[in-house]
Write an enzyme that holds these catalytic residues in place. Structure first.
Site, short mmCIF file in Angstrom:
data_model
loop_
_atom_site.label_atom_id
_atom_site.label_comp_id
_atom_site.label_asym_id
_atom_site.label_seq_id
_atom_site.Cartn_x
_atom_site.Cartn_y
_atom_site.Cartn_z
CE LYS A 28 8.72 1.84 9.36
NZ LYS A 28 7.59 1.11 8.76
CB SER A 29 8.08 4.78 3.45
OG SER A 29 7.19 4.65 4.51
NE ARG A 33 6.32 3.40 -0.95
CZ ARG A 33 5.86 3.06 0.27
NH1 ARG A 33 6.70 2.64 1.20
NH2 ARG A 33 4.57 3.14 0.55
N GLY A 104 4.57 -4.68 8.12
CA GLY A 104 3.39 -4.67 7.27
C GLY A 104 3.73 -4.21 5.86
CD GLN A 177 1.69 -0.79 5.05
OE1 GLN A 177 0.86 -1.65 5.34
NE2 GLN A 177 2.65 -0.45 5.88
CG ASP A 323 3.68 5.83 10.26
OD1 ASP A 323 2.79 5.02 10.61
OD2 ASP A 323 4.32 5.72 9.20
CE LYS A 349 -1.09 2.38 10.64
NZ LYS A 349 -0.65 2.18 9.26
NE ARG A 353 1.90 2.22 16.10
CZ ARG A 353 2.55 2.34 14.96
NH1 ARG A 353 2.11 3.19 14.04
NH2 ARG A 353 3.64 1.63 14.73
NE ARG A 395 6.13 4.86 12.94
CZ ARG A 395 7.28 5.10 12.33
NH1 ARG A 395 8.22 5.82 12.92
NH2 ARG A 395 7.55 4.64 11.13
#
Ligand code: S3P
Length: 435
Positions: A28-29, A33, A104, A177, A323, A349, A353, A395
């Site tokens: 995902k990250s 990008r 986010g 981030q 995460d 988050k 969480r 998550r």
């Protein structure tokens, strides 16, 4: 704009063990990008294995609204994405409000890109994202020259971009981030931007900037970027997501007789701290890299069960595990114990969480305690099973599912559809590895 079906409930039967060899969705990250940098590059970029998650889809949808052409195809079951770059400062004023959904990363990284573009844009998101703090990016980006409006420091976030000046910036909270937003703005700022982190965080932005041809330098806990010329388009395979792999690694560590192998997964060291925790908890852990793709190592992770021992996780480890902490909490419901401190960041988050995780684990019968900046979970025999709510958080849905595997009876996870944010197909994969 993709919307997640958070209302769905999954009924999970207990499992004796997990076994098998599997791939996980594209990271995902990394997907966010590559999409953002491809939009700023000259020429067409092509990515195989782009995450099917709702969050990276939110980034693609925002980019389309900013004038970027994105094509998506299916390449043998893998999501292939092509992005026609708009070139240096080539994004156009959006046609309406930009919707980052639950993401986010979309909001904070895109704000860094938009900070340099000479127009005004408003970013919003779902109810969860509208509760999350944006002051952490507004502060450095405003110092660089962008103008912001965000009531109470929360979305909707309106950014008016323009000429930027480089800054030296020390992050108060360790956050990839925030670092990434500053680096993406720094790409367009006059001078050399330096960012020093309170503790090292994932370095995907730095690696990706290098692969797209930017003048970036970095090491653990710091990075610099200089205004460069146009980026060049990139063709790359996106590694499997280590945070998704962590679910299977934890399940294998937790259930006696288990062994799993995850292939094609990202082995970037800034994402693998969970493997160290699993080793400390007693599991057998092996990794082997077999490729390097645009600066990101890719390979396999093997994890096998051994008797679980208690582990403590302190503040210095938290940024590298941010995460994976929910699923590591689930580990302790199977035996041993996990105690975490210095993790108050978990409260801002996709859900709180700490509260939502402890509430969910207790609903399944776990011995779980909330702390202001963390939690303690202790395993005593098998869970009772029950009904637990994922609180709209992907998550948590996955962590509760991994805990439920060790219960005496079937469990129900409500809001389980939230997994689509990062791992569509999670429950099918879970059933495929359970024996
Ligand atoms: C991310 C960074 C982390 C992480 C999030 C993805 C990223 O957030 O929790 O899921 O892609 O940069 P923070 O930077 O806020 O810690």
């Amino acid at each position: 704009m993709p919307r997640m079906p958070v209302e769905s409930t999954e009924i999970l039967a207990p499992a004796a063990r997990v076994q098998g060899r599997l791939e996980v969705p594209g990271d995902k990250s990394v997907s966010h990008r590559y999409a953002l940098l491809a939009a700023l590059a000259t020429g067409t970029s092509r990515f195989i294995g782009f995450s099917r998650g709702a969050d990276p889809s939110s980034t693609l949808a925002c980019l389309r609204q900013l004038g970027v052409t994105v094509r998506e195809t299916d390449a043998g079951g893998s999501r292939a994405v092509e992005v026609d770059g708009r070139g240096w400062l080539g994004l156009t004023a959006p046609t309406g409000v930009l919707d980052a959904g639950n993401s986010g990363t979309t909001m904070r990284l895109l704000a860094g890109v938009l900070a340099a573009h000479p127009f005004t844009a408003t970013l919003t998101g779902d109810a969860s994202l509208r509760r999350r703090p944006m002051g952490r990016i507004i502060e450095p980006l405003a110092r660089m020259g962008a103008r912001f409006d965000a009531p109470g420091g929360r979305p909707p976030l309106t950014v008016t971009g323009g000429p930027l000046t480089a800054i030296d910036y020390q992050t108060p909270v360790p956050s990839a981030q925030v670092k990434s937003a500053v680096l993406l703005a720094g790409l367009h700022a006059e001078g050399r931007t330096l960012i020093v982190e309170a503790a090292p965080t994932r370095d995907h932005t730095e690696r990706a900037l290098g692969a797209f041809g930017a003048a970036v330098q970095y090491g653990p806990g710091w990075a610099t970027i200089e205004r460069g010329g146009p980026l060049r388009g990139l063709t790359a395979r996106i590694p499997g997501d280590p945070s998704a792999a962590a679910c299977w690694a934890v399940a294998a560590a937790a259930l006696p007789g288990s062994e799993v192998e995850i292939v094609g997964v990202g082995l970037n060291p800034t994402r693998l701290a969970f493997l160290d925790v699993l080793s400390r908890a007693g599991a057998v852990v092996e990794t082997e890299a077999d490729a390097l793709e645009a600066g990101e190592p890719i390979g396999r992770i093997r994890v096998a069960h051994r008797r679980l021992a208690p582990v403590t996780i302190g503040p210095e480890e938290v940024p590298g595990l941010i995460d994976e902490l929910p699923v590591l909490a689930a580990l302790a419901t199977h035996g041993g114990a996990v105690a975490v401190t210095g993790a108050s960041e978990l409260r801002v988050k996709e859900s709180d969480r700490i509260t939502a995780l402890v509430t969910g684990l207790r609903a399944l019968g776990a011995d779980a305690e909330e702390r202001p900046d963390g939690f303690v979970v202790r395993g005593h025999g098998r869970l009772r099973g029950g009904q637990a709510d994922a609180a709209g958080d992907h998550r948590l849905a996955m962590a509760l599912a991994i805990a439920a595997l060790g219960a005496d009876t079937a469990s129900a996870i409500t809001g389980a559809g939230a997994v689509d944010v990062s791992y569509p197909g999670f429950f099918a994969a879970l059933r495929s590895v359970c024996a």
